[in-house]
Write a protein that holds these residues in place. Structure first.
Motif, short mmCIF file in Angstrom:
data_model
loop_
_atom_site.label_atom_id
_atom_site.label_comp_id
_atom_site.label_asym_id
_atom_site.label_seq_id
_atom_site.Cartn_x
_atom_site.Cartn_y
_atom_site.Cartn_z
N GLY A 185 0.79 -1.22 0.00
CA GLY A 185 0.00 0.00 0.00
C GLY A 185 0.82 1.27 0.00
O GLY A 185 0.31 2.35 0.34
N ALA A 186 2.10 1.16 -0.37
CA ALA A 186 2.95 2.35 -0.39
C ALA A 186 2.57 3.23 -1.57
O ALA A 186 2.19 2.74 -2.64
CB ALA A 186 4.41 1.94 -0.50
N PRO A 187 2.66 4.54 -1.40
CA PRO A 187 2.33 5.43 -2.50
C PRO A 187 3.33 5.31 -3.64
O PRO A 187 4.48 4.88 -3.43
CB PRO A 187 2.40 6.82 -1.85
N ALA A 188 2.92 5.66 -4.84
CA ALA A 188 3.83 5.65 -5.98
C ALA A 188 4.99 6.61 -5.72
O ALA A 188 4.83 7.64 -5.05
CB ALA A 188 3.08 6.04 -7.24
N VAL A 189 6.14 6.29 -6.25
CA VAL A 189 7.31 7.13 -6.05
C VAL A 189 7.09 8.45 -6.80
O VAL A 189 6.90 8.44 -8.02
CB VAL A 189 8.58 6.45 -6.56
N GLU A 222 10.73 17.96 -4.96
CA GLU A 222 10.46 18.22 -3.55
C GLU A 222 9.65 17.09 -2.93
O GLU A 222 9.89 16.68 -1.78
CB GLU A 222 9.73 19.55 -3.39
N ALA A 223 8.70 16.55 -3.68
CA ALA A 223 7.91 15.42 -3.18
C ALA A 223 8.77 14.18 -3.03
O ALA A 223 8.62 13.40 -2.08
CB ALA A 223 6.73 15.15 -4.11
N LEU A 224 9.70 14.00 -3.97
CA LEU A 224 10.62 12.85 -3.90
C LEU A 224 11.50 12.95 -2.66
O LEU A 224 11.71 11.96 -1.95
CB LEU A 224 11.48 12.80 -5.16
N LEU A 225 12.01 14.14 -2.37
CA LEU A 225 12.85 14.32 -1.19
C LEU A 225 12.08 14.04 0.09
O LEU A 225 12.61 13.41 1.02
CB LEU A 225 13.42 15.73 -1.17
N ALA A 226 10.83 14.46 0.14
CA ALA A 226 10.00 14.19 1.32
C ALA A 226 9.73 12.70 1.45
O ALA A 226 9.73 12.14 2.56
CB ALA A 226 8.69 14.96 1.22
N TRP A 227 9.49 12.03 0.32
CA TRP A 227 9.25 10.59 0.32
C TRP A 227 10.49 9.83 0.79
O TRP A 227 10.39 8.86 1.56
CB TRP A 227 8.84 10.16 -1.09
N THR A 286 13.38 6.74 5.15
CA THR A 286 14.41 6.58 6.16
C THR A 286 13.82 6.50 7.56
O THR A 286 14.21 5.67 8.37
CB THR A 286 15.41 7.74 6.09
N GLU A 287 12.85 7.36 7.84
CA GLU A 287 12.26 7.37 9.17
C GLU A 287 11.51 6.07 9.46
O GLU A 287 11.52 5.58 10.59
CB GLU A 287 11.33 8.57 9.33
N GLN A 288 10.87 5.50 8.45
CA GLN A 288 10.20 4.21 8.65
C GLN A 288 11.21 3.14 9.04
O GLN A 288 10.95 2.33 9.95
CB GLN A 288 9.45 3.80 7.38
#
Length: 265
Positions: free
Chosen positions: A74-78, A83-88, A93-95
């Motif tokens: 269920g992970a969102p598409a890359v 900017e969205a890629l950097l947040a993803w 990493t946090e996960q």
């Protein structure tokens, strides 16, 4: 396996290398630029590999002991927007870090290194993930023309981790038995023994230690040796720089045989 970095230090360094990776992605003129050290990938492909891989390892660690690796569902598409890629990537990493913190260093989990000298624990996963992030950060940095050497702290553990996890195996060495030594200019050395029983690694005594004289007397046991900074040794072991970047002694064919060897075949 010699653990030279504590679990909290591993988590801190994973976070630091992940931040450096995102900084390299942020500075790139385009996400479609080719990665010189992974020429089949663009920088976007490398970022996708980093994010998806960390998410899969997060759920694998969280699952505990299991017969197979878990995959993030269920992970969102890359995202392709930068900017969205950097947040993803930051969320990926946090996960991973969150799963490792909750598991602690000693909990068992699935790993692919069943017959190596590394345990199948979340601590060993953290150790391997640090090296994955360190080397792939180098890949991203060289792509944008700003490669930085691995710190001695990361690289010294990286040589030991690679030999213990990625080389050590119970699969038979398909050539004549051999011994290969690796010497880091920072003062640590490792011995890799190759035979029909597989590959096993051990740390060698450092200069000035009580048993260093015995090791010096046994130096002829090595069929070949490679010397350089720990950073150079890690990059060579991961196939990022050629073997002639190192100072070599003995039978150089052994390094070609090692590079070509796939114990699973």
């Amino acid at each position: 396996m010699t653990m030279t970095l504590g679990f909290p230090v591993l988590l801190r360094l994973i976070d630091e290398r992940s931040t450096a990776f995102r900084a390299a992605v942020a500075s790139a003129p385009s996400l479609d630029v080719r990665v010189p050290t992974c020429p089949e990938w663009t920088l976007f492909d490398l970022a996708q590999h980093i994010g998806e891989g960390r998410r899969d390892w997060a759920v694998t660690v969280a699952a505990g002991p299991a017969p197979a690796k878990s995959a993030a569902e269920g992970a969102p598409a890359v995202p392709r927007e930068r900017e969205a890629l950097l947040a993803w990537l930051a969320e990926s990493t946090e996960q991973l870090l969150d799963a490792l913190r909750k598991a602690g260093p000693d909990r068992g989990c699935w790993t692919w290194w069943e017959t190596s000298q590394s345990p199948q624990t979340s601590g060993a996963v953290a150790r391997h993930q640090l090296q994955q992030m360190a080397v792939h950060t180098y890949d991203a940095q060289i792509t944008v023309g700003a490669p930085q050497p691995l710190s001695a702290e990361v690289a010294l553990d990286g040589v030991d981790e690679f030999l213990s996890t990625c080389v050590a195996t119970a699969s038979a060495w398909p050539h004549e038995p051999a011994v290969v030594d690796f010497h880091a200019s920072e003062g640590r050395s490792w011995r890799l023994s190759l035979s029909a029983d597989g590959a096993r690694t051990a740390s060698l005594p450092g200069p000035g230690s009580t048993s260093a004289t015995a090791a010096d007397q046994d130096a002829h046991a090595a069929n070949a040796s490679a010397s350089g900074t720990a950073d150079q040794l890690v990059l060579f072991l991961h196939g990022r720089i050629p073997v002639n970047s190192l100072e070599l002694d003995g039978d150089r064919r052994l390094f070609d045989q090692l590079s070509a060897w796939d114990p699973d075949e």
